[in-house]
Motif scaffolding. Structure first.
Motif: not given
Length: 249
Positions: A207-213, A222-225
């Motif tokens: 959904e494009g709210l976070i990215k992880r590695d 941030w607002k959307a999360l």
């Protein structure tokens, strides 16, 4: 001035109450013993009668309960500046476990010394009381999170809280941080399976709210999360200047 292992505690309690120089000196003058704790080690086991309270210097610990079936429910996380066992210290008998999430360093303060300081210096006692009330507020929010929110909302909420608490403790920013919990541990926070947690984290990424590695997390929006997590920061009772650009979240 030489740094004290209790500087982080002073910083944390100063959010709650303004201290005069004598209060600050008395707090930093508390007797303490610095210890290194290995990951997964227990600081407190349910049923213990604590004689000392651990103040976090570095790393992370978590509180948890084990139910009759063997299942674990994680109740909270603690980080730099937190008084890990003040509840059990005043109650006399531990009613839950405290375990190291990562390798950490703590300053052990004798319970009696902490109690004496709280009663001798009202400003410090008030700050400790306020801090324990904030913990109670966080517990209430976690109950609501597990009891009345769906999986996506639960996990987004936990990520938002962790981000702001890290930022307030000076351990990162709400936009980028290291997540010290495994997916199994997150599952024990939100009452889901680790498979469900993995799937939900991937949804938040898609959904494009976070990215992880690996353990690194970036908040893309941030607002959307915060909206996804039904997250309102007021229950953390952080000072306005610590909320910065996320004040409205």
């Amino acid at each position: 001035m030489t740094a004290s292992p209790l500087d982080a505690l002073l910083r944390k309690l100063s959010y709650c109450r303004a201290f005069d120089p004598d209060d600050r000196e008395a707090l930093l003058g508390l007797p303490h013993e610095v210890r290194k704790i290995e990951a997964a080690s227990y600081l407190v086991r349910e049923g213990d009668q604590p004689t000392r309270c651990a103040v976090m210097i570095s790393g992370f610990v978590y509180r948890h309960k084990i139910v009759a079936s063997g299942g674990r429910q994680i109740l909270s996380f603690n980080m730099r500046g937190d008084m890990v066992d003040i509840q059990n210290s005043f109650l006399g008998v531990a009613d839950h476990n405290v375990q190291a999430l990562t390798a950490c360093e703590v300053a052990y303060i004798p319970c009696n010394a902490l109690k004496e300081l709280a009663f001798e210096r009202p400003a410090i006692g008030e700050a400790m009381w306020f801090d324990s009330l904030v913990e109670a507020s966080i517990f209430r929010e976690w109950i609501a999170n597990v009891g009345r929110r769906d999986a996506r909302t639960r996990i987004a909420h936990v990520l938002c809280e962790f981000a702001l608490r890290l930022e307030a403790a000076g351990l990162g920013t709400h936009a980028n941080w290291e997540l010290p919990m495994t997916q199994e541990q997150i599952a024990d926070v939100v009452g889901l399976t680790s498979v469900h947690v993995n799937r939900t984290l991937r949804v938040l990424e898609q959904e494009g709210l976070i990215k992880r590695d690996r353990r690194a997390v970036w908040v893309s929006d941030w607002k959307a999360l915060a909206e996804a997590g039904d997250f309102q920061s007021r229950y953390l009772h952080l000072p306005d200047h610590k909320l910065g650009l996320v004040q409205s979240a």
